[in-house]
Design an enzyme around this catalytic site. Sequence first.
Site, mmCIF file in Angstrom:
data_model
loop_
_atom_site.group_PDB
_atom_site.id
_atom_site.type_symbol
_atom_site.label_atom_id
_atom_site.label_comp_id
_atom_site.label_asym_id
_atom_site.label_seq_id
_atom_site.Cartn_x
_atom_site.Cartn_y
_atom_site.Cartn_z
ATOM 1 N N SER A 1 4.859 4.395 3.791
ATOM 2 C CA SER A 1 3.767 4.887 2.957
ATOM 3 C C SER A 1 2.413 4.494 3.553
ATOM 4 O O SER A 1 2.180 3.324 3.866
ATOM 5 C CB SER A 1 3.879 4.322 1.543
ATOM 6 O OG SER A 1 4.996 4.846 0.881
ATOM 7 N N ASP B 1 -3.638 9.744 -4.621
ATOM 8 C CA ASP B 1 -2.817 8.670 -4.061
ATOM 9 C C ASP B 1 -3.326 8.263 -2.687
ATOM 10 O O ASP B 1 -2.536 8.018 -1.763
ATOM 11 C CB ASP B 1 -1.344 9.068 -3.997
ATOM 12 C CG ASP B 1 -0.434 7.863 -3.699
ATOM 13 O OD1 ASP B 1 -0.835 6.732 -4.054
ATOM 14 O OD2 ASP B 1 0.635 8.049 -3.105
ATOM 15 N N HIS C 1 -0.953 3.747 -3.905
ATOM 16 C CA HIS C 1 0.125 2.943 -4.478
ATOM 17 C C HIS C 1 0.490 1.745 -3.603
ATOM 18 O O HIS C 1 1.171 0.830 -4.061
ATOM 19 C CB HIS C 1 1.359 3.812 -4.760
ATOM 20 C CG HIS C 1 2.116 4.249 -3.547
ATOM 21 N ND1 HIS C 1 1.969 5.495 -2.982
ATOM 22 C CD2 HIS C 1 3.038 3.611 -2.781
ATOM 23 C CE1 HIS C 1 2.765 5.609 -1.936
ATOM 24 N NE2 HIS C 1 3.430 4.477 -1.789
#
Length: 501
Positions: free
Chosen positions: A249, A173, A143
């Site tokens: 992230s 992911d 993402h």
Amino acid sequence: MRPLRRRNRAIFMMQTNTMTRHVSKLLLVSVVAVLALLAVLISPLFSAGQAGAQGVSFFGNDTDKQVPQTHAQVELSYAPLVKKVSPAVVNVYTKKVVRQNVSPFANDPIFREFFGAPQERVQNSLGSGVIVSDDGVIVTNNHVVADADELLVVLSDRREYEAELILADERTDLAVLRIDTEGDPLPTVQYGDTRDTEVGDIVLAIGNPFGVGQTVTSGIISATARTDVGVSDYAFFLQTDAAVNPGNSGGALVNTKGELVGINSAIFSRSGGSNGIGFAIPAEMVKRVVDAAVNEGRIVRPWLGLKAQSVTYDIAKSQGMNRPVGVMVTEVFDDGPADEAGLKRGDLITEIDGREVFDENGLKFLAATRSPGEVSQLKVLHGGRYETVGVTLAPPPGATKAELELLEGRHPFSGAEVAELSPRLAEEMGRDPFVTGVLVTRILRGAYAWRVVRPGDLIVSVNNAPIKTLEQLDEALDTDASRWAIELDRNGRRIAGTVTL
């Protein structure tokens, strides 16, 4: 009168001196008693402290836990660990060109001449990444880099490199990048063994939250094997209370050995900030995706060829188990790995490769960390007895890319693009691999099919003829009819009706 007063004063002073002597004696006795009591209390602790220096702790018989014995031990720091690991954590900058219509009529070719073409703007975002190979291989979250037009990696020493996307895997992911340093050495982080990670282990999260610069936070492993997070299809997360915020992230979650135990992926938050509930993708899945990206350029996930449900307390009790653990097999795919290994409906799988499972997601994840052709050992409760069953993992049958067919003619599906759904294609698309049939993948703009179907619909039957293959659909549509009885599966809901042309 005055001599009387002097006499009374003398008597008072004499009485006061007598009381002082009594109080002094009492205080002396009290002090001696307190010192004796302290001596009794301190003596065992002093002995224990001496014993602690010889390997015996204050905490019972656990010789691994000791209080600090020296000033240097009191001043222990994570600084050496951070200096070792942080150079391998990078910033990932992405650029994406977004077209934005300034008018609701801009899509119309006539009005476009008046209102102009859509305007373009550059959308920037920031994430983190981890160097896992000294030749420039970097892993981050999918993402972070999704739909990016440009990728820029900035190292901790401020060197900048354009990055190439090798593999993007939406299902886990994870994404794998590569940079070319022209031979300059790169620091790396070694993978840790997630199987050794336990609740309570100290971990550090390293990333670039909110773009403020590289930041290190500490915490513990709060939980392992979280499968109900809903972030990815292969959900099996490590949960930590180390502060993780937007920008973290793709960053590293490392243990006190400086090993990578996970890639920070998501947080549970109502405000957008850290609430002490962060989730990281375990290193074993990270390694599997990176190896697939570097060696094959794509990832092929093995499967067991079965469906299962979690074991409830009632099911466990009926099977003679003292607690609910494992999954019950509800369906076995014909000629699949589980079928060839002899698994049947009703079997209970309690472990895979020595690790307990509690739901189907955990079972899928642990199987997916292996490569096709490898053998997984399943502990199965079958007929009241535990057995160890070896299952040779294999990819789901079928092609990875669908054979697409554009339907044309005088029928309700005119203008729809369809594909025959195989277990492998269904797995790649995140659908149930046990569901087969003809899937609507796309519909041309302005086509008649928009009145009947939507992308993602499964065509179940046409004029009462069941549809499982493209050949069956072509035969059912090869007729000159004015009324069509159609049955569809839309998101698990059956829709039936009649279309008149």
